[in-house]
Design an enzyme around this catalytic site. Structure first.
Site, PDB file in Angstrom:
ATOM      1  N   ASP A  37       0.844  -1.196   0.000  1.00 63.36           N
ATOM      2  CA  ASP A  37       0.000   0.000   0.000  1.00 63.36           C
ATOM      3  C   ASP A  37       0.882   1.250   0.000  1.00 63.36           C
ATOM      4  O   ASP A  37       1.737   1.428   0.860  1.00 63.36           O
ATOM      5  CB  ASP A  37      -0.899  -0.004   1.237  1.00 63.36           C
ATOM      6  CG  ASP A  37      -2.089   0.928   1.100  1.00 63.36           C
ATOM      7  OD1 ASP A  37      -1.877   2.102   0.751  1.00 63.36           O
ATOM      8  OD2 ASP A  37      -3.231   0.487   1.340  1.00 63.36           O
ATOM      9  N   SER A  78      -6.996   4.083  -1.366  1.00 59.91           N
ATOM     10  CA  SER A  78      -6.789   2.638  -1.249  1.00 59.91           C
ATOM     11  C   SER A  78      -8.059   1.856  -1.528  1.00 59.91           C
ATOM     12  O   SER A  78      -8.009   0.758  -2.091  1.00 59.91           O
ATOM     13  CB  SER A  78      -6.268   2.295   0.143  1.00 59.91           C
ATOM     14  OG  SER A  78      -4.994   2.839   0.355  1.00 59.91           O
ATOM     15  N   HIS A 129      -9.584  -2.801   7.222  1.00 57.39           N
ATOM     16  CA  HIS A 129      -9.143  -1.590   6.540  1.00 57.39           C
ATOM     17  C   HIS A 129      -9.430  -1.719   5.044  1.00 57.39           C
ATOM     18  O   HIS A 129      -9.712  -2.804   4.542  1.00 57.39           O
ATOM     19  CB  HIS A 129      -7.654  -1.350   6.802  1.00 57.39           C
ATOM     20  CG  HIS A 129      -7.304   0.093   6.930  1.00 57.39           C
ATOM     21  ND1 HIS A 129      -6.579   0.768   5.971  1.00 57.39           N
ATOM     22  CD2 HIS A 129      -7.587   1.005   7.900  1.00 57.39           C
ATOM     23  CE1 HIS A 129      -6.418   2.030   6.350  1.00 57.39           C
ATOM     24  NE2 HIS A 129      -7.019   2.202   7.510  1.00 57.39           N
ATOM     25  N   THR A 131      -7.984  -1.783   2.009  1.00 55.22           N
ATOM     26  CA  THR A 131      -7.408  -2.700   1.019  1.00 55.22           C
ATOM     27  C   THR A 131      -7.843  -4.146   1.233  1.00 55.22           C
ATOM     28  O   THR A 131      -8.382  -4.761   0.304  1.00 55.22           O
ATOM     29  CB  THR A 131      -5.877  -2.574   0.988  1.00 55.22           C
ATOM     30  OG1 THR A 131      -5.538  -1.223   0.675  1.00 55.22           O
ATOM     31  CG2 THR A 131      -5.273  -3.501  -0.052  1.00 55.22           C
ATOM     32  N   GLU A 245      -1.151  -7.759   2.238  1.00 58.44           N
ATOM     33  CA  GLU A 245      -0.935  -6.313   2.166  1.00 58.44           C
ATOM     34  C   GLU A 245       0.143  -5.856   3.134  1.00 58.44           C
ATOM     35  O   GLU A 245       0.053  -6.091   4.343  1.00 58.44           O
ATOM     36  CB  GLU A 245      -2.223  -5.548   2.487  1.00 58.44           C
ATOM     37  CG  GLU A 245      -2.039  -4.037   2.327  1.00 58.44           C
ATOM     38  CD  GLU A 245      -3.090  -3.210   3.048  1.00 58.44           C
ATOM     39  OE1 GLU A 245      -3.256  -2.034   2.652  1.00 58.44           O
ATOM     40  OE2 GLU A 245      -3.723  -3.695   3.997  1.00 58.44           O
ATOM     41  N   ASP A 250       2.325   2.852   3.259  1.00 60.38           N
ATOM     42  CA  ASP A 250       1.441   3.992   3.019  1.00 60.38           C
ATOM     43  C   ASP A 250       1.479   4.978   4.183  1.00 60.38           C
ATOM     44  O   ASP A 250       1.565   6.195   3.991  1.00 60.38           O
ATOM     45  CB  ASP A 250       0.025   3.472   2.806  1.00 60.38           C
ATOM     46  CG  ASP A 250      -1.004   4.567   2.657  1.00 60.38           C
ATOM     47  OD1 ASP A 250      -0.921   5.335   1.688  1.00 60.38           O
ATOM     48  OD2 ASP A 250      -1.911   4.651   3.518  1.00 60.38           O
ATOM     49  N   HIS A 254       2.390   8.934   4.339  1.00 59.11           N
ATOM     50  CA  HIS A 254       1.490   9.993   4.794  1.00 59.11           C
ATOM     51  C   HIS A 254       2.159  10.862   5.864  1.00 59.11           C
ATOM     52  O   HIS A 254       1.971  12.076   5.889  1.00 59.11           O
ATOM     53  CB  HIS A 254       0.208   9.389   5.375  1.00 59.11           C
ATOM     54  CG  HIS A 254      -0.799   9.022   4.346  1.00 59.11           C
ATOM     55  ND1 HIS A 254      -1.380   9.944   3.501  1.00 59.11           N
ATOM     56  CD2 HIS A 254      -1.356   7.816   4.027  1.00 59.11           C
ATOM     57  CE1 HIS A 254      -2.245   9.333   2.693  1.00 59.11           C
ATOM     58  NE2 HIS A 254      -2.249   8.038   2.995  1.00 59.11           N
ATOM     59  N   ASP A 292      -1.553  -0.078  -4.760  1.00 59.92           N
ATOM     60  CA  ASP A 292      -2.777   0.619  -5.133  1.00 59.92           C
ATOM     61  C   ASP A 292      -2.491   2.027  -5.650  1.00 59.92           C
ATOM     62  O   ASP A 292      -3.178   2.551  -6.507  1.00 59.92           O
ATOM     63  CB  ASP A 292      -3.744   0.676  -3.950  1.00 59.92           C
ATOM     64  CG  ASP A 292      -3.052   1.006  -2.629  1.00 59.92           C
ATOM     65  OD1 ASP A 292      -1.839   1.304  -2.630  1.00 59.92           O
ATOM     66  OD2 ASP A 292      -3.724   0.943  -1.586  1.00 59.92           O
ATOM     67  N   HIS A 293      -1.423   2.653  -5.109  1.00 58.53           N
ATOM     68  CA  HIS A 293      -1.048   4.016  -5.458  1.00 58.53           C
ATOM     69  C   HIS A 293       0.283   4.315  -4.783  1.00 58.53           C
ATOM     70  O   HIS A 293       0.775   3.499  -3.988  1.00 58.53           O
ATOM     71  CB  HIS A 293      -2.102   5.029  -4.970  1.00 58.53           C
ATOM     72  CG  HIS A 293      -2.404   4.880  -3.508  1.00 58.53           C
ATOM     73  ND1 HIS A 293      -1.540   5.310  -2.514  1.00 58.53           N
ATOM     74  CD2 HIS A 293      -3.455   4.316  -2.862  1.00 58.53           C
ATOM     75  CE1 HIS A 293      -2.047   5.023  -1.331  1.00 58.53           C
ATOM     76  NE2 HIS A 293      -3.205   4.409  -1.507  1.00 58.53           N
TER      77      HIS A 293
END
Length: 356
Positions: A37, A78, A129, A131, A245, A250, A254, A292-293
């Site tokens: 993620d 996500s 969560h 994902t 995952e 991720d 952030h 995912d990104h």
């Protein structure tokens, strides 16, 4: 003239090879999909520069790129990104297992469970969560954690590992979903990963919400739970599908916390090695690694004028729109080369798992 004809022949051959239909490829019995993620190419690269071991990404020879925009936004979240992987549809940011009109869409786990595949979900976040949820749940907003937990209790997922126990036995509605799992022949672990598991289905929830960070002592939960999941699911003769995952890559992005991000990336890299080792030995397993990104606009820049020192940096506290790499190994891996929409991950997997 002869050289021109030779060039045309070679070009035609390459185009023909690149367009070989999936139906003509060797097909896998099992698929392991690993999602980092928030993992962009710089995050992957960090696993080369900050790793004491050779990165497991070097073991891949089939590599592609995906476009990740959601149905309504250029930059995905996500939930929409995982829904694209799990169900093959573009949806809005925040959507879990639903399309742009909030209609439920079947997930790969639901489709394969009907064909008697064994299935599993592993995460370093809460298992409810966005994902992991997109592979078994259908809600119009990703923050509906208690509803997602109920979806999981009613799902056909056989092996579950991660955090999030509070959403199952300390709920606002007073329900004890652990009882539902026990009635559905699950063995439940809330203290630690078992050394081995019984033939019962497995629910392993080792944190109230997310698992601890790697830099705070999570240890080898992700690679060990992945090995445990593979050992359990591979006993199924029909085949299995496992999604893993690495959630907190991720979160490091952030927070613009390089140490956090890199620790999670190295843990994910190690987990990829577990999947590849099994696939190499098994010979019937396709391993796919993607994200995912990208999160944080993470980059590995030279430190001032010192080109022998890398200084990780960030450009945002949110997501970015950069293309995302896809790595594949095993039967059908070459079909993941090229550039395509993220929804194609689902369609390529389902095509490869069509009955022979």
């Amino acid at each position: 003239m002869k050289n021109l004809l030779l060039l045309l022949f070679l070009c035609t051959s390459v185009i023909g090879w690149a367009q070989t239909p999936l139906a003509n490829q060797k097909k896998p019995k099992n698929i392991i999909l690993l999602i980092g993620d928030g993992m962009g190419l710089s995050q992957v690269s960090a696993g080369f520069y900050f790793n004491d071991e050779t990165s497991n990404f070097e073991r891949f020879t089939n590599i592609g790129l995906i476009k990740t925009s959601s149905s309504a936004e250029l930059v995905t979240d996500s939930a929409a990104g995982a829904t694209a992987f799990a169900s093959g549809v573009k949806s809005y940011n925040g959507a879990v297992g639903v399309d742009s009109d909030t209609n439920s869409v079947p997930t790969i786990i639901e489709l394969l469970s009907k064909r008697n595949y064994a299935t599993g979900v592993i995460s370093t976040s809460s298992v409810v969560h966005a994902t992991p949820a997109a592979f078994y749940a259908h809600v119009f907003r990703r923050s509906m954690y208690e509803a997602i937990a109920e979806n999981l209790a009613k799902s056909e997922v056989d092996f579950i590992a991660g955090g999030g126990s509070q959403f199952f036995d300390r709920r606002e509605d007073g329900k004890d979903l652990f009882e539902d799992f026990r009635k559905n022949n699950f063995e439940i672990h809330t203290e630690s990963l078992p050394d081995k598991v019984s033939k019962k289905k497995q629910l392993i929830l080792l944190a109230d919400n997310a698992m601890p960070k790697m830099i705070e002592g999570r240890g080898d939960f992700l690679p060990e739970s992945t090995q445990l999941g593979i050992d359990y699911l591979s006993a199924n003769k029909q085949g299995f599908f496992l999604v893993v995952e690495g959630s907190q890559i991720d979160w490091g992005g952030h927070g613009n916390e390089a140490d956090y991000l890199i620790g999670e990336q190295l843990d994910f890299d190690k987990t990829i090695g577990v999947a590849l080792d099994f696939a190499k030995k098994n010979g019937e397993t396709l391993v796919i690694v993607t994200a995912d990104h990208e999160t944080g606009g993470f980059t590995l820049a030279a430190s001032e004028n010192d080109y022998n020192t890398i200084k990780p940096s960030f450009s945002t506290g949110g997501h970015s729109a950069t293309l995302i790499p896809v790595f594949a190994y095993g039967p059908g891996a070459s079909s993941f080369n090229g550039i395509y929409e993220n929804t194609e991950i689902f369609h390529k997997m389902m095509s490869l798992l069509q009955k022979k």
